[in-house]
Design a protein around this motif. Structure first.
Motif, PDB file in Angstrom:
ATOM      1  N   LEU A 247      36.317  36.252  59.840  1.00  0.00           N
ATOM      2  CA  LEU A 247      36.403  34.828  59.485  1.00  0.00           C
ATOM      3  C   LEU A 247      35.427  34.479  58.360  1.00  0.00           C
ATOM      4  O   LEU A 247      35.788  33.757  57.431  1.00  0.00           O
ATOM      5  CB  LEU A 247      36.133  33.964  60.718  1.00  0.00           C
ATOM      6  N   ARG A 248      34.208  34.991  58.444  1.00  0.00           N
ATOM      7  CA  ARG A 248      33.220  34.734  57.379  1.00  0.00           C
ATOM      8  C   ARG A 248      33.690  35.287  56.037  1.00  0.00           C
ATOM      9  O   ARG A 248      33.512  34.655  55.005  1.00  0.00           O
ATOM     10  CB  ARG A 248      31.883  35.351  57.746  1.00  0.00           C
ATOM     11  N   GLN A 249      34.269  36.483  56.064  1.00  0.00           N
ATOM     12  CA  GLN A 249      34.731  37.112  54.819  1.00  0.00           C
ATOM     13  C   GLN A 249      35.816  36.288  54.142  1.00  0.00           C
ATOM     14  O   GLN A 249      35.998  36.370  52.937  1.00  0.00           O
ATOM     15  CB  GLN A 249      35.265  38.520  55.086  1.00  0.00           C
ATOM     16  N   HIS A 250      36.536  35.505  54.927  1.00  0.00           N
ATOM     17  CA  HIS A 250      37.624  34.718  54.361  1.00  0.00           C
ATOM     18  C   HIS A 250      37.256  33.255  54.171  1.00  0.00           C
ATOM     19  O   HIS A 250      38.115  32.399  54.007  1.00  0.00           O
ATOM     20  CB  HIS A 250      38.879  34.860  55.223  1.00  0.00           C
ATOM     21  N   GLY A 251      35.960  32.964  54.190  1.00  0.00           N
ATOM     22  CA  GLY A 251      35.496  31.642  53.814  1.00  0.00           C
ATOM     23  C   GLY A 251      35.592  30.563  54.875  1.00  0.00           C
ATOM     24  O   GLY A 251      35.578  29.380  54.540  1.00  0.00           O
ATOM     25  N   VAL A 252      35.686  30.929  56.135  1.00  0.00           N
ATOM     26  CA  VAL A 252      35.715  29.920  57.193  1.00  0.00           C
ATOM     27  C   VAL A 252      34.298  29.376  57.371  1.00  0.00           C
ATOM     28  O   VAL A 252      33.328  30.133  57.404  1.00  0.00           O
ATOM     29  CB  VAL A 252      36.253  30.514  58.510  1.00  0.00           C
ATOM     30  N   ALA A 253      34.174  28.072  57.483  1.00  0.00           N
ATOM     31  CA  ALA A 253      32.871  27.405  57.579  1.00  0.00           C
ATOM     32  C   ALA A 253      32.149  27.798  58.868  1.00  0.00           C
ATOM     33  O   ALA A 253      32.771  28.034  59.897  1.00  0.00           O
ATOM     34  CB  ALA A 253      33.062  25.892  57.536  1.00  0.00           C
ATOM     35  N   ASP A 254      30.827  27.827  58.772  1.00  0.00           N
ATOM     36  CA  ASP A 254      30.000  28.199  59.926  1.00  0.00           C
ATOM     37  C   ASP A 254      30.229  27.271  61.111  1.00  0.00           C
ATOM     38  O   ASP A 254      30.154  27.704  62.266  1.00  0.00           O
ATOM     39  CB  ASP A 254      28.522  28.214  59.541  1.00  0.00           C
ATOM     40  N   ALA A 255      30.482  25.997  60.868  1.00  0.00           N
ATOM     41  CA  ALA A 255      30.717  25.052  61.964  1.00  0.00           C
ATOM     42  C   ALA A 255      31.960  25.439  62.764  1.00  0.00           C
ATOM     43  O   ALA A 255      31.953  25.407  63.999  1.00  0.00           O
ATOM     44  CB  ALA A 255      30.867  23.640  61.414  1.00  0.00           C
ATOM     45  N   GLN A 256      33.019  25.830  62.065  1.00  0.00           N
ATOM     46  CA  GLN A 256      34.240  26.256  62.753  1.00  0.00           C
ATOM     47  C   GLN A 256      34.014  27.576  63.487  1.00  0.00           C
ATOM     48  O   GLN A 256      34.516  27.775  64.590  1.00  0.00           O
ATOM     49  CB  GLN A 256      35.393  26.407  61.755  1.00  0.00           C
ATOM     50  N   ILE A 257      33.257  28.457  62.883  1.00  0.00           N
ATOM     51  CA  ILE A 257      32.961  29.746  63.510  1.00  0.00           C
ATOM     52  C   ILE A 257      32.161  29.533  64.797  1.00  0.00           C
ATOM     53  O   ILE A 257      32.417  30.193  65.806  1.00  0.00           O
ATOM     54  CB  ILE A 257      32.230  30.676  62.525  1.00  0.00           C
ATOM     55  N   SER A 258      31.222  28.595  64.781  1.00  0.00           N
ATOM     56  CA  SER A 258      30.422  28.312  65.977  1.00  0.00           C
ATOM     57  C   SER A 258      31.292  27.847  67.134  1.00  0.00           C
ATOM     58  O   SER A 258      31.070  28.231  68.281  1.00  0.00           O
ATOM     59  CB  SER A 258      29.375  27.247  65.680  1.00  0.00           C
ATOM     60  N   GLU A 259      32.283  27.017  66.845  1.00  0.00           N
ATOM     61  CA  GLU A 259      33.198  26.547  67.884  1.00  0.00           C
ATOM     62  C   GLU A 259      33.969  27.705  68.499  1.00  0.00           C
ATOM     63  O   GLU A 259      34.119  27.780  69.717  1.00  0.00           O
ATOM     64  CB  GLU A 259      34.192  25.542  67.303  1.00  0.00           C
TER      65      GLU A 259
END
Length: 161
Positions: free
Chosen positions: A85-97
């Protein structure tokens, strides 16, 4: 606008048509779709198309993140999914959820992946190392791997509280 070698405008579908074509096949992150479209248009044109697609609801990073989790959760660990997800530019806030949901099911998912591949606890140190490497390569955390290879059941852990 991109041009051919002879200076004429490149022919083919418009940037938006290409983008909708990509999105009709599967969800894409903004970064990923922008990278694909950059071969066919200038940076400003690509940005404008991406903005338009987000406003119209065609492009959604949240939908992309959910589709990645859905696609990978049965065979990958939390660490590997979050890295994707990080490699594809997903925001940290969404990743935390998403992280908390993935961590809640990590042990069960790791057990299932391990069961499909090995099915029995290692008999010696060599087999144990092989199973640990396999689970680590799938993105499962060390604590989860330890629990899987000990054969500890979730219900057994409640008895120790």
């Amino acid at each position: 606008m991109k041009t051919n070698d002879d200076g004429k405008p490149a022919s083919g579908p418009s940037l938006k048509a290409r983008a909708v074509g990509y999105l009709s096949r599967r969800e894409h992150s903004r970064v990923e779709l922008g990278r694909k479209l950059s071969r066919f248009g200038e940076e400003d044109e690509v940005r404008a198309v991406l903005d338009s697609l987000e406003k119209e609801g065609w492009l959604s990073t949240q939908r992309y993140a959910q589709s990645v989790v859905h696609r990978l959760a049965a065979k990958q660990g939390t660490l590997r999914i979050l890295r994707e997800l990080r490699q594809h530019g997903v925001a940290d806030a969404q990743i935390s959820e998403l992280r908390s949901n993935l961590q809640a099911t990590e042990l069960a998912r790791a057990r299932e992946v391990w069961r499909k591949r090995f099915g029995q606890l290692p008999a010696d140190a060599g087999q144990r190392a092989k199973q640990v490497r396999f689970l680590m390569s799938r993105g499962f955390g060390q604590d989860t791997i330890r629990q899987v290879l000990r054969g500890v059941d979730i219900d057994d852990l409640d008895d120790f509280d």
